[in-house]
Design a protein around this motif. Structure first.
Motif, PDB file in Angstrom:
ATOM      1  N   LEU A 186      -5.217  -2.258   0.479  1.00 13.57           N
ATOM      2  CA  LEU A 186      -4.950  -0.988  -0.135  1.00 13.57           C
ATOM      3  C   LEU A 186      -4.892  -0.041   0.869  1.00 13.57           C
ATOM      4  O   LEU A 186      -5.400   0.201   1.955  1.00 13.57           O
ATOM      5  N   THR A 187      -3.883   0.835   0.605  1.00 14.45           N
ATOM      6  CA  THR A 187      -3.713   1.939   1.915  1.00 14.45           C
ATOM      7  C   THR A 187      -3.135   3.309   1.183  1.00 14.45           C
ATOM      8  O   THR A 187      -2.941   3.357  -0.147  1.00 14.45           O
ATOM      9  N   ASN A 188      -3.350   4.370   1.950  1.00 14.21           N
ATOM     10  CA  ASN A 188      -2.937   5.526   1.269  1.00 14.21           C
ATOM     11  C   ASN A 188      -1.685   6.061   1.757  1.00 14.21           C
ATOM     12  O   ASN A 188      -1.097   7.011   1.529  1.00 14.21           O
ATOM     13  N   ASP A 189      -1.111   5.046   2.577  1.00 11.69           N
ATOM     14  CA  ASP A 189       0.238   5.418   3.117  1.00 11.69           C
ATOM     15  C   ASP A 189       1.365   4.689   2.581  1.00 11.69           C
ATOM     16  O   ASP A 189       1.548   3.578   2.652  1.00 11.69           O
ATOM     17  N   GLY A 190       2.237   5.266   1.817  1.00 11.68           N
ATOM     18  CA  GLY A 190       3.321   4.543   0.990  1.00 11.68           C
ATOM     19  C   GLY A 190       4.581   3.896   1.890  1.00 11.68           C
ATOM     20  O   GLY A 190       4.804   2.879   1.535  1.00 11.68           O
ATOM     21  N   GLU A 191       4.541   4.538   3.081  1.00 11.66           N
ATOM     22  CA  GLU A 191       5.705   4.016   3.919  1.00 11.66           C
ATOM     23  C   GLU A 191       5.091   2.491   4.808  1.00 11.66           C
ATOM     24  O   GLU A 191       5.890   1.602   4.582  1.00 11.66           O
ATOM     25  N   PHE A 192       3.726   2.658   5.058  1.00 15.25           N
ATOM     26  CA  PHE A 192       3.014   1.471   5.568  1.00 15.25           C
ATOM     27  C   PHE A 192       2.787   0.370   4.339  1.00 15.25           C
ATOM     28  O   PHE A 192       3.189  -0.841   4.714  1.00 15.25           O
ATOM     29  N   LYS A 193       2.882   0.607   3.211  1.00 20.48           N
ATOM     30  CA  LYS A 193       2.586  -0.348   2.081  1.00 20.48           C
ATOM     31  C   LYS A 193       4.114  -0.829   1.888  1.00 20.48           C
ATOM     32  O   LYS A 193       4.047  -2.157   1.843  1.00 20.48           O
ATOM     33  N   ARG A 194       5.172  -0.151   1.980  1.00 15.82           N
ATOM     34  CA  ARG A 194       6.494  -0.937   1.891  1.00 15.82           C
ATOM     35  C   ARG A 194       6.689  -1.681   2.746  1.00 15.82           C
ATOM     36  O   ARG A 194       7.229  -3.050   2.656  1.00 15.82           O
ATOM     37  N   ALA A 195       6.240  -1.267   4.119  1.00 20.00           N
ATOM     38  CA  ALA A 195       6.720  -2.275   5.284  1.00 20.00           C
ATOM     39  C   ALA A 195       5.840  -3.530   5.209  1.00 20.00           C
ATOM     40  O   ALA A 195       6.447  -4.512   5.568  1.00 20.00           O
ATOM     41  N   MET A 196       4.761  -3.555   4.641  1.00 13.13           N
ATOM     42  CA  MET A 196       3.948  -4.574   4.679  1.00 13.13           C
ATOM     43  C   MET A 196       4.444  -5.643   3.523  1.00 13.13           C
ATOM     44  O   MET A 196       4.186  -6.867   3.724  1.00 13.13           O
ATOM     45  N   GLU A 197       5.016  -5.127   2.611  1.00 15.82           N
ATOM     46  CA  GLU A 197       5.448  -6.099   1.432  1.00 15.82           C
ATOM     47  C   GLU A 197       6.687  -6.546   1.609  1.00 15.82           C
ATOM     48  O   GLU A 197       7.315  -7.539   1.104  1.00 15.82           O
ATOM     49  N   VAL A 229       1.677   9.768  -1.587  1.00 12.46           N
ATOM     50  CA  VAL A 229       2.247  10.240  -3.125  1.00 12.46           C
ATOM     51  C   VAL A 229       2.547   8.877  -3.772  1.00 12.46           C
ATOM     52  O   VAL A 229       2.249   8.842  -5.092  1.00 12.46           O
ATOM     53  N   ALA A 230       3.322   8.028  -3.166  1.00 15.99           N
ATOM     54  CA  ALA A 230       3.970   6.851  -3.763  1.00 15.99           C
ATOM     55  C   ALA A 230       4.541   6.096  -2.631  1.00 15.99           C
ATOM     56  O   ALA A 230       4.786   6.473  -1.484  1.00 15.99           O
ATOM     57  N   SER A 231       5.175   4.983  -2.905  1.00 14.69           N
ATOM     58  CA  SER A 231       5.914   4.369  -2.020  1.00 14.69           C
ATOM     59  C   SER A 231       7.250   4.901  -1.713  1.00 14.69           C
ATOM     60  O   SER A 231       7.761   5.932  -2.700  1.00 14.69           O
ATOM     61  N   ARG A 232       8.035   4.880  -0.680  1.00 16.11           N
ATOM     62  CA  ARG A 232       9.307   5.657  -0.775  1.00 16.11           C
ATOM     63  C   ARG A 232      10.268   5.423  -1.632  1.00 16.11           C
ATOM     64  O   ARG A 232      10.924   6.373  -2.399  1.00 16.11           O
ATOM     65  N   ARG A 233      10.216   4.282  -2.164  1.00 21.28           N
ATOM     66  CA  ARG A 233      11.318   3.803  -3.390  1.00 21.28           C
ATOM     67  C   ARG A 233      10.875   4.706  -4.744  1.00 21.28           C
ATOM     68  O   ARG A 233      11.519   5.283  -5.426  1.00 21.28           O
ATOM     69  N   GLU A 234       9.496   4.551  -4.807  1.00 26.69           N
ATOM     70  CA  GLU A 234       9.057   5.522  -6.051  1.00 26.69           C
ATOM     71  C   GLU A 234       9.209   6.807  -5.751  1.00 26.69           C
ATOM     72  O   GLU A 234       9.428   7.526  -6.737  1.00 26.69           O
ATOM     73  N   ARG A 256      12.867  12.949   6.282  1.00 27.22           N
ATOM     74  CA  ARG A 256      13.376  12.920   4.933  1.00 27.22           C
ATOM     75  C   ARG A 256      12.107  13.277   4.070  1.00 27.22           C
ATOM     76  O   ARG A 256      11.039  12.670   4.349  1.00 27.22           O
ATOM     77  N   ILE A 257      12.423  14.209   3.186  1.00 28.56           N
ATOM     78  CA  ILE A 257      11.152  14.283   2.216  1.00 28.56           C
ATOM     79  C   ILE A 257      10.557  13.106   1.594  1.00 28.56           C
ATOM     80  O   ILE A 257       9.148  12.826   1.558  1.00 28.56           O
ATOM     81  N   ALA A 258      11.338  12.059   1.293  1.00 26.97           N
ATOM     82  CA  ALA A 258      10.764  10.743   0.451  1.00 26.97           C
ATOM     83  C   ALA A 258       9.881  10.168   1.649  1.00 26.97           C
ATOM     84  O   ALA A 258       8.704   9.505   1.203  1.00 26.97           O
ATOM     85  N   LYS A 259      10.276  10.203   2.912  1.00 30.68           N
ATOM     86  CA  LYS A 259       9.569   9.577   3.680  1.00 30.68           C
ATOM     87  C   LYS A 259       8.080  10.335   4.246  1.00 30.68           C
ATOM     88  O   LYS A 259       7.032   9.411   4.280  1.00 30.68           O
ATOM     89  N   LEU A 260       8.082  11.524   4.141  1.00 28.88           N
ATOM     90  CA  LEU A 260       6.744  12.187   4.236  1.00 28.88           C
ATOM     91  C   LEU A 260       5.964  12.204   3.195  1.00 28.88           C
ATOM     92  O   LEU A 260       4.814  12.365   3.237  1.00 28.88           O
ATOM     93  N   LEU A 261       6.543  12.221   1.992  1.00 26.35           N
ATOM     94  CA  LEU A 261       5.805  12.148   0.791  1.00 26.35           C
ATOM     95  C   LEU A 261       5.157  10.719   0.572  1.00 26.35           C
ATOM     96  O   LEU A 261       4.058  10.579   0.243  1.00 26.35           O
ATOM     97  N   ALA A 262       5.914   9.476   0.939  1.00 36.74           N
ATOM     98  CA  ALA A 262       5.248   8.281   0.986  1.00 36.74           C
ATOM     99  C   ALA A 262       4.102   8.226   2.012  1.00 36.74           C
ATOM    100  O   ALA A 262       3.018   7.839   1.818  1.00 36.74           O
ATOM    101  N   ARG A 263       4.644   8.838   3.204  1.00 36.28           N
ATOM    102  CA  ARG A 263       3.316   8.938   4.322  1.00 36.28           C
ATOM    103  C   ARG A 263       2.167   9.465   3.898  1.00 36.28           C
ATOM    104  O   ARG A 263       0.975   9.171   4.262  1.00 36.28           O
ATOM    105  N   ALA A 264       2.201  10.663   2.977  1.00 29.96           N
ATOM    106  CA  ALA A 264       1.070  11.382   2.519  1.00 29.96           C
ATOM    107  C   ALA A 264       0.352  10.591   1.343  1.00 29.96           C
ATOM    108  O   ALA A 264      -0.401  11.171   0.733  1.00 29.96           O
TER     109      ALA A 264
END
Length: 251
Positions: free
Chosen positions: A124-135, A21-26, A11-19
Motif C-alpha cells: 500500500l502506498t500514499n503515492d498514486g504515481e508510484f502505485k501505477r509504476a509498480m502495477e 489523491v488517486a492514481s494518475r489515470r483516476e 502536469r496537475i494529474a501527476k502532482l495529484l497522484a503524487r499527493a
C-alpha cells in the motif's frame, strides 16, 4: 526573437497522484468529471501545468502538499475485498487497516489487487504515481505465490509454463513454477509471475487439472511477507523504498 518559454512545473494529474489523491489515470477521470478546480475554476484538461498544488481543490476541498512517498506491507487475510467500498457490503481491506496502520499513515492505496480468497502480501502506498509504476506489466516486477492444490501434476508440466500458456484465448506470459512438496495428490507449488492478469494463478493451475484450496502471495519485487502476522501491517524503511523506486525509473 526569443523562443517561448515552457511553463514551469508539472502536469496537475501527476502532482495529484503524487499527493495520494488517486492514481494518475483516476485523477484524469476526476478532471473529466469536473471534480478538480484551480483557484475556484473547474479544470477541463489534465495537461494543465502548475508548480505546486496551491489553489487546487478536489470536490471543493483544498489539497495539501504532497507527503513523502511511503510504502506499507500488509498481510491480507482471506475474506477481505481489495477495495475502499463494496456494493454488496462485504468487509474490505480498509476494515482491517484501520487498526493495522500507524495513525499518521494518511490515505493509502493498494498496489494491485488480491482476490477475496487470496491472502498474503499486499503493498500500500500514499503515492498514486508510484502505485501505477509498480502495477504496470512493462515494469516486469515479479510476484511470488504459494498455492496448495489437489490433483495430479508433474514437475515437467509446471516447467512448461516458463514459455507461457494460452487459455480460452487469453495469453499468460512466463510463469516460473516449481513443486515445493507433494503428499499423494496434495501439493504446495511456488509460482512467480510478472504480468499479474486477473485470477492468473488460479486459472493456469485449474487448466492443469488442479483444484486450488489456498493461495498466498509471499513476495512482490524485493519485498517479502516474512514473519508478518495475518492482518498486520508494517512500514517499509524509506531507504528501501527509494532504492527500489530508483531502480524502477531505470527500467
Amino acid at each position: 526573437m526569443a523562443q517561448d518559454q515552457k511553463p514551469e512545473g508539472e502536469r496537475i494529474a501527476k502532482l495529484l497522484a503524487r499527493a495520494g489523491v488517486a492514481s494518475r489515470r483516476e485523477v484524469e477521470r476526476m478532471i473529466a468529471d469536473g471534480r478538480v478546480s484551480l483557484h475556484g475554476k473547474v479544470l477541463e484538461t489534465p495537461a494543465t501545468i502548475i508548480p505546486t498544488l496551491r489553489g487546487v481543490a478536489v470536490d471543493g476541498k483544498p489539497v495539501g502538499k504532497a507527503d513523502r512517498t511511503r510504502l506499507f506491507a500488509f498481510h491480507k487475510p482471506t475474506g477481505l475485498i481489495t477495495a475502499e467500498h463494496d456494493p454488496r457490503g462485504r468487509p474490505t481491506i480498509y476494515t482491517a487497516l484501520r487498526n493495522a496502520l500507524p495513525k499518521d499513515a494518511g490515505r493509502v492505496m493498494p498496489v494491485g489487487r488480491l482476490d477475496l480468497n487470496t491472502e498474503g502480501l499486499l503493498l500500500l502506498t500514499n503515492d498514486g504515481e508510484f502505485k501505477r509504476a509498480m502495477e504496470l506489466p512493462a515494469s516486469g516486477i515479479p510476484r511470488t505465490y504459494r498455492a496448495r492444490t489437489f490433483g495430479e501434476v508433474t514437475q515437467a508440466q509446471l516447467e512448461s509454463l516458463i514459455d507461457g500458456i494460452t487459455i480460452e484465448g487469453i495469453r499468460y506470459g512466463r510463469i516460473d513454477a516449481n513443486m515445493e512438496r507433494s503428499t499423494g495428490r496434495n501439493q504446495w507449488i511456488e509460482l512467480t509471475i510478472t504480468e499479474g492478469k486477473n485470477r492468473e494463478i488460479r486459472r493456469v493451475l485449474e487448466h492443469l487439472g488442479l483444484q486450488v484450496s489456498r493461495l498466498i502471495r509471499t513476495g512482490y519485487g524485493p519485498f517479502a511477507i516474512g514473519e508478518l502476522a495475518r492482518g498486520q501491517a508494517t512500514e517499509i524503511p524509506k531507504q528501501q523504498v527509494e532504492r527500489f523506486r530508483s531502480g524502477l525509473k531505470r527500467r
